[in-house]
Design an enzyme around this catalytic site. Sequence first.
Site, PDB file in Angstrom:
ATOM      1  N   CYS A  31       6.630  15.478 -13.571  1.00  0.00           N
ATOM      2  CA  CYS A  31       8.036  15.519 -13.152  1.00  0.00           C
ATOM      3  C   CYS A  31       8.960  15.005 -14.265  1.00  0.00           C
ATOM      4  O   CYS A  31       8.964  13.810 -14.562  1.00  0.00           O
ATOM      5  CB  CYS A  31       8.178  14.685 -11.878  1.00  0.00           C
ATOM      6  SG  CYS A  31       9.872  14.324 -11.394  1.00  0.00           S
ATOM      7  N   CYS A  34      11.524  12.350 -13.183  1.00  0.00           N
ATOM      8  CA  CYS A  34      10.831  11.079 -12.932  1.00  0.00           C
ATOM      9  C   CYS A  34      10.680  10.305 -14.240  1.00  0.00           C
ATOM     10  O   CYS A  34      10.894   9.096 -14.292  1.00  0.00           O
ATOM     11  CB  CYS A  34       9.444  11.324 -12.331  1.00  0.00           C
ATOM     12  SG  CYS A  34       9.470  12.154 -10.732  1.00  0.00           S
TER      13      CYS A  34
END
Length: 106
Positions: A31, A34
């Site tokens: 991600c 993230c």
Amino acid sequence: MSPSNVTDSSFQADVLDSSEPVVVDFWAEWCGPCKMIAPSLEQIAAEMDGKVKIAKLNIDENQNIAMKYGVRSIPTLILFKNGQPAATQVGAAPKGKLVDWINASI
């Protein structure tokens, strides 16, 4: 203090039974957003040590907790207070916004 890693099996002890509020970062290795907020969370963990704990839960390795709390997109941050979810922040945000969100929620 840096963010701690929590798992499905340690979630009860590390988050729900914690005496101080815990922000759980639901994330995954793949991600991009993230990874973008990770340095901010590291700084927040150090700056707010003693006020709030920051924990990271990898949803690829710990799907049960992510499903239990309805995490559908990542990053999702959930602040737990007294063993209950108290606030949720979905998506990446600048450090200042994350700090404001945490302060408003604790």
